[in-house]
Design a protein around this motif. Structure first.
Motif, PDB file in Angstrom:
ATOM      1  N   MET A   1       0.837  -1.208   0.000  1.00 48.87           N
ATOM      2  CA  MET A   1       0.000   0.000   0.000  1.00 48.87           C
ATOM      3  C   MET A   1       0.872   1.259   0.000  1.00 48.87           C
ATOM      4  O   MET A   1       0.568   2.223  -0.689  1.00 48.87           O
ATOM      5  N   ASN A   2       1.980   1.243   0.751  1.00 47.74           N
ATOM      6  CA  ASN A   2       2.916   2.376   0.732  1.00 47.74           C
ATOM      7  C   ASN A   2       3.431   2.626  -0.680  1.00 47.74           C
ATOM      8  O   ASN A   2       3.499   3.773  -1.143  1.00 47.74           O
ATOM      9  N   LEU A   3       3.818   1.523  -1.360  1.00 50.31           N
ATOM     10  CA  LEU A   3       4.367   1.657  -2.711  1.00 50.31           C
ATOM     11  C   LEU A   3       3.300   2.186  -3.669  1.00 50.31           C
ATOM     12  O   LEU A   3       3.580   3.021  -4.532  1.00 50.31           O
ATOM     13  N   LEU A   4       2.074   1.701  -3.514  1.00 51.38           N
ATOM     14  CA  LEU A   4       0.991   2.175  -4.392  1.00 51.38           C
ATOM     15  C   LEU A   4       0.712   3.653  -4.150  1.00 51.38           C
ATOM     16  O   LEU A   4       0.519   4.421  -5.089  1.00 51.38           O
ATOM     17  N   ARG A   5       0.697   4.052  -2.879  1.00 56.10           N
ATOM     18  CA  ARG A   5       0.399   5.462  -2.577  1.00 56.10           C
ATOM     19  C   ARG A   5       1.528   6.369  -3.039  1.00 56.10           C
ATOM     20  O   ARG A   5       1.291   7.511  -3.435  1.00 56.10           O
TER      21      ARG A   5
ATOM     22  N   MET B   1      10.930   4.889   2.397  1.00 55.02           N
ATOM     23  CA  MET B   1      11.785   3.779   1.972  1.00 55.02           C
ATOM     24  C   MET B   1      12.282   3.000   3.187  1.00 55.02           C
ATOM     25  O   MET B   1      12.205   1.778   3.232  1.00 55.02           O
ATOM     26  N   LYS B   2      12.818   3.767   4.183  1.00 58.65           N
ATOM     27  CA  LYS B   2      13.294   3.130   5.404  1.00 58.65           C
ATOM     28  C   LYS B   2      12.173   2.340   6.072  1.00 58.65           C
ATOM     29  O   LYS B   2      12.362   1.240   6.547  1.00 58.65           O
ATOM     30  N   LYS B   3      10.991   2.967   6.070  1.00 56.65           N
ATOM     31  CA  LYS B   3       9.825   2.327   6.676  1.00 56.65           C
ATOM     32  C   LYS B   3       9.543   0.984   6.008  1.00 56.65           C
ATOM     33  O   LYS B   3       9.267  -0.011   6.675  1.00 56.65           O
ATOM     34  N   ASN B   4       9.631   0.962   4.673  1.00 55.05           N
ATOM     35  CA  ASN B   4       9.330  -0.266   3.933  1.00 55.05           C
ATOM     36  C   ASN B   4      10.350  -1.366   4.222  1.00 55.05           C
ATOM     37  O   ASN B   4       9.986  -2.535   4.335  1.00 55.05           O
ATOM     38  N   LEU B   5      11.621  -0.976   4.351  1.00 57.27           N
ATOM     39  CA  LEU B   5      12.650  -1.965   4.682  1.00 57.27           C
ATOM     40  C   LEU B   5      12.382  -2.558   6.066  1.00 57.27           C
ATOM     41  O   LEU B   5      12.547  -3.749   6.291  1.00 57.27           O
ATOM     42  N   LEU B   6      11.935  -1.699   6.976  1.00 55.80           N
ATOM     43  CA  LEU B   6      11.617  -2.149   8.322  1.00 55.80           C
ATOM     44  C   LEU B   6      10.459  -3.156   8.282  1.00 55.80           C
ATOM     45  O   LEU B   6      10.484  -4.182   8.976  1.00 55.80           O
TER      46      LEU B   6
END
Lengths: 224, 94
Positions: free
Chosen positions: A201-205, B1-6
């Motif tokens: 969802m983060n990537l989509l947003r 980005m950092k959040k996603n890696l976490l």
């Protein structure tokens, strides 16, 4: 959550099939209408279905010493609502029943009910309920996906306990046994599904917020 | 980005923890067997006289073929997600 081919008594198999049919039929109607009204949503629908494909192919180890898999229903439900995802879930289950001998045609109704119907309506209910409470968006997404995953496996346990009550302890006894196999195993996997759903969802947003706004897939306030 | 890696790290941790625990493996089962199969075993324990009344139309002839098809399923899904994200990212940057 796949009840194996032939592993539900005939009457139960038919009853679950009948229970699931109206959801899938209305879901197909909603899907067709959404694609006509917002044709630009097609790619995002593909991604939502793709997420189900990936997640239900991942057999993850669990603390119980057995393996199970997430469902991926939550993400698409948050974007497209529960009805459309009943159809997408059924497509995944059909693929697995026909090509992998996981689940089956006679148990398709029951499996659609647990994964595609209960899974998506729980995700939707949690999503709408917690959004109304104004919790942070990522927390809402996490809980919607994780609880949807858990609800699917609890439903499967109930379906099996209904069909195969314990000769001594009855429905409750059998439910405890099936829950021990499915529900406990699922807890860490549901958490993983929650994290992965927030990630996608983060990537989509970050990349597709314009498309999601145009296709009216997410509330405006959560899009950049 | 950092959040996603976490977030990815959390998933990795949750996936690795089970390997560090000791599990008692029931007789006739291997460690980390599938829950779907265990439920099947449980059915035959509760109702020993139950016989499945329908067989899969087709079954992967070996574990290798099965993993081929599971790999295919994951690949299709990942391709769909990747195409969608790449398409919109490319359009945004253009």
């Amino acid at each position: 959550m796949h009840i194996m081919e032939g592993y539900l008594p005939v009457k139960h198999a038919i009853a679950w099939g009948i229970a699931s049919t109206p959801f899938v039929v209305f879901g197909a109607y909603k899907l067709k209408r959404k694609m006509e009204e917002d044709p630009q949503a097609k790619l995002l629908l593909g991604a939502s279905g793709g997420f189900c494909f990936v997640l239900s192919a991942l057999k993850l180890p669990s603390v119980t010493g057995s393996c199970s898999h997430p469902t991926g229903i939550g993400l698409g439900t948050i974007l497209f609502g529960p009805w459309i995802m009943t159809v997408m879930g059924m497509i995944v289950l059909l693929f697995q029943a026909l090509l992998l001998a996981h689940g089956g045609l006679t148990t398709l109704g029951a499996n659609v009910f647990s994964m595609a119907i209960v899974g998506s309506f729980v995700a939707y209910g949690v999503f709408r309920g917690l959004m109304a409470l104004r919790l942070p968006f990522s927390v809402v997404i996490f809980l919607a996906a994780a609880l949807s995953d858990m609800a699917t496996y609890i439903t499967t346990s109930m379906q099996l306990a209904l069909s195969f009550p314990d000769p001594v302890s009855g429905f409750t006894g059998a439910l405890a046994k099936f829950m021990a196999v499915f529900a406990v195993t699922q807890i860490p996997l549901a958490l993983s599904e929650g994290f992965l759903t927030v990630l996608v969802m983060n990537l989509l947003r970050a990349n597709a917020s314009e498309a999601m706004r145009d296709a009216r897939l997410l509330p405006k306030e959560v899009l950049q | 980005m950092k959040k996603n890696l976490l977030l990815l790290l959390f998933v990795v941790i949750l996936t690795v923890i089970p390997f560090m625990m000791t599990h008692t493996v029931k007789e006739g089962q291997e460690a980390f067997s599938g829950a779907d199969g265990q439920a099947e075993t449980l059915i035959t324990q509760i109702h020993p006289d139950y016989t499945p009344w329908f067989k899969p139309l087709w079954e992967p002839p070996s574990g290798e073929i099965e993993s081929l098809l599971f790999g295919l399923q994951a690949a299709i899904g990942a391709a769909l997600i990747g195409y969608c994200l790449g398409f919109y990212r490319g359009r945004k940057l253009a």
